[in-house]
Design a protein around this motif. Sequence first.
Motif, short mmCIF file in Angstrom:
data_model
loop_
_atom_site.label_atom_id
_atom_site.label_comp_id
_atom_site.label_asym_id
_atom_site.label_seq_id
_atom_site.Cartn_x
_atom_site.Cartn_y
_atom_site.Cartn_z
N THR A 35 19.11 -3.97 16.49
CA THR A 35 18.10 -2.94 16.27
C THR A 35 18.27 -2.23 14.93
OG1 THR A 35 19.49 -1.36 17.49
CG2 THR A 35 17.76 -2.51 18.72
N GLU A 36 19.41 -2.42 14.27
CA GLU A 36 19.61 -1.85 12.94
C GLU A 36 19.13 -2.84 11.90
OE1 GLU A 36 23.50 -0.45 12.16
OE2 GLU A 36 23.60 0.82 13.93
N ARG A 37 18.71 -2.31 10.77
CA ARG A 37 18.15 -3.16 9.72
C ARG A 37 19.25 -3.73 8.83
NH1 ARG A 37 13.23 0.88 7.81
NH2 ARG A 37 12.26 1.08 9.85
N LYS A 38 20.30 -4.26 9.41
CA LYS A 38 21.42 -4.79 8.64
C LYS A 38 21.78 -6.18 9.14
CE LYS A 38 23.46 -0.21 7.90
NZ LYS A 38 24.65 0.66 8.15
N GLY A 39 22.19 -7.03 8.22
CA GLY A 39 22.67 -8.35 8.58
C GLY A 39 21.61 -9.41 8.76
N PHE A 40 20.34 -9.03 8.67
CA PHE A 40 19.27 -10.01 8.89
C PHE A 40 19.15 -11.00 7.74
CE2 PHE A 40 18.02 -6.78 11.95
CZ PHE A 40 17.65 -7.54 13.04
N GLY A 41 19.58 -10.58 6.55
CA GLY A 41 19.49 -11.47 5.39
C GLY A 41 20.32 -12.73 5.56
N ASP A 42 21.40 -12.63 6.33
CA ASP A 42 22.25 -13.80 6.57
C ASP A 42 21.50 -14.90 7.30
OD1 ASP A 42 24.35 -12.45 5.40
OD2 ASP A 42 25.19 -11.76 7.31
N ASN A 43 20.47 -14.50 8.05
CA ASN A 43 19.73 -15.48 8.86
C ASN A 43 18.29 -15.69 8.37
OD1 ASN A 43 21.84 -16.07 10.79
ND2 ASN A 43 21.58 -13.96 11.48
N VAL A 91 13.91 -10.29 4.74
CA VAL A 91 13.55 -10.48 3.33
C VAL A 91 14.23 -9.42 2.47
CG1 VAL A 91 11.63 -10.38 1.67
CG2 VAL A 91 11.35 -11.64 3.83
N TYR A 92 14.15 -8.17 2.91
CA TYR A 92 14.76 -7.06 2.16
C TYR A 92 16.28 -7.18 2.15
CZ TYR A 92 15.89 -2.30 0.66
OH TYR A 92 16.39 -1.22 -0.01
N ASP A 93 16.86 -7.46 3.31
CA ASP A 93 18.31 -7.50 3.43
C ASP A 93 18.91 -8.63 2.61
OD1 ASP A 93 20.65 -6.26 4.81
OD2 ASP A 93 20.90 -8.27 5.63
N TYR A 94 18.16 -9.70 2.43
CA TYR A 94 18.64 -10.82 1.61
C TYR A 94 18.72 -10.42 0.14
CZ TYR A 94 19.16 -15.52 -0.29
OH TYR A 94 19.63 -16.63 -0.97
N GLY A 95 17.86 -9.48 -0.25
CA GLY A 95 17.87 -9.02 -1.64
C GLY A 95 16.55 -9.13 -2.37
N PHE A 96 15.54 -9.63 -1.69
CA PHE A 96 14.22 -9.70 -2.32
C PHE A 96 13.54 -8.34 -2.28
CE2 PHE A 96 14.53 -14.26 -0.90
CZ PHE A 96 14.59 -14.81 -2.18
N ARG A 97 12.93 -7.93 -3.38
CA ARG A 97 12.18 -6.68 -3.42
C ARG A 97 10.68 -6.94 -3.53
NH1 ARG A 97 13.97 -1.90 -4.45
NH2 ARG A 97 12.12 -1.43 -3.23
#
Length: 198
Positions: A35-43, A91-97
């Motif tokens: 539920t937190e907006r962290k770690g999604f970029g890994d997937n 998308v954001y967590d991976y680093g794309f703006r």
Amino acid sequence: MAYDKFKVLKSTAVPMPIENVDTDQIIPARFLKATERKGFGDNLFRDWRYNADNTPKEQFVLNNPIYQGKILVGGKNFGSGSSREHAAWAVYDYGFRCVVSSFFADIFRNNCLNVGVLPVQVSPAFLEQIFEAIEADPKTELVVDLPAQTITVVATGQKEAFDINAYKKDNLLNGFDDIDYLLNIKSDIKIFAGNTPL
């Protein structure tokens, strides 16, 4: 939750000329438990990036070190499918703006704007010009100017304007989400409430 202010972004880009990329491909359903907006970029694009044994698929663009940057350039109809906001988080967590496409699904577009990712919709012809420029030189830089609402291919000078909701534009410029916006006008709300008869 506030995000970094978005004004002018100059960056190389990652090309993904695939049409109809849906949110289940962006972030598979099995990763939606958090539920937190962290770690999604890994997937982000997990099933496209990795084999069943978790080894990277060399042919997938995110695993190719030639392509780097804070801008993802996708094909037509990017972000279709279910309304999961986790796709924008990934998308954001991976680093794309910024994500560039010739068409976005409305819900995905709004979810991106809510988390600090700018979806830039361009014409099909301009999108093709961007892909051609990156193919010719992976170090090609794009300039996304939010105040002016333009996107430019630096090497060629090709430029196109894009549309954005005025409220969402203001929030991005200030690094606000919807809650931050309300907190910022808290005093105005109190004054209005005090002057409003019950």
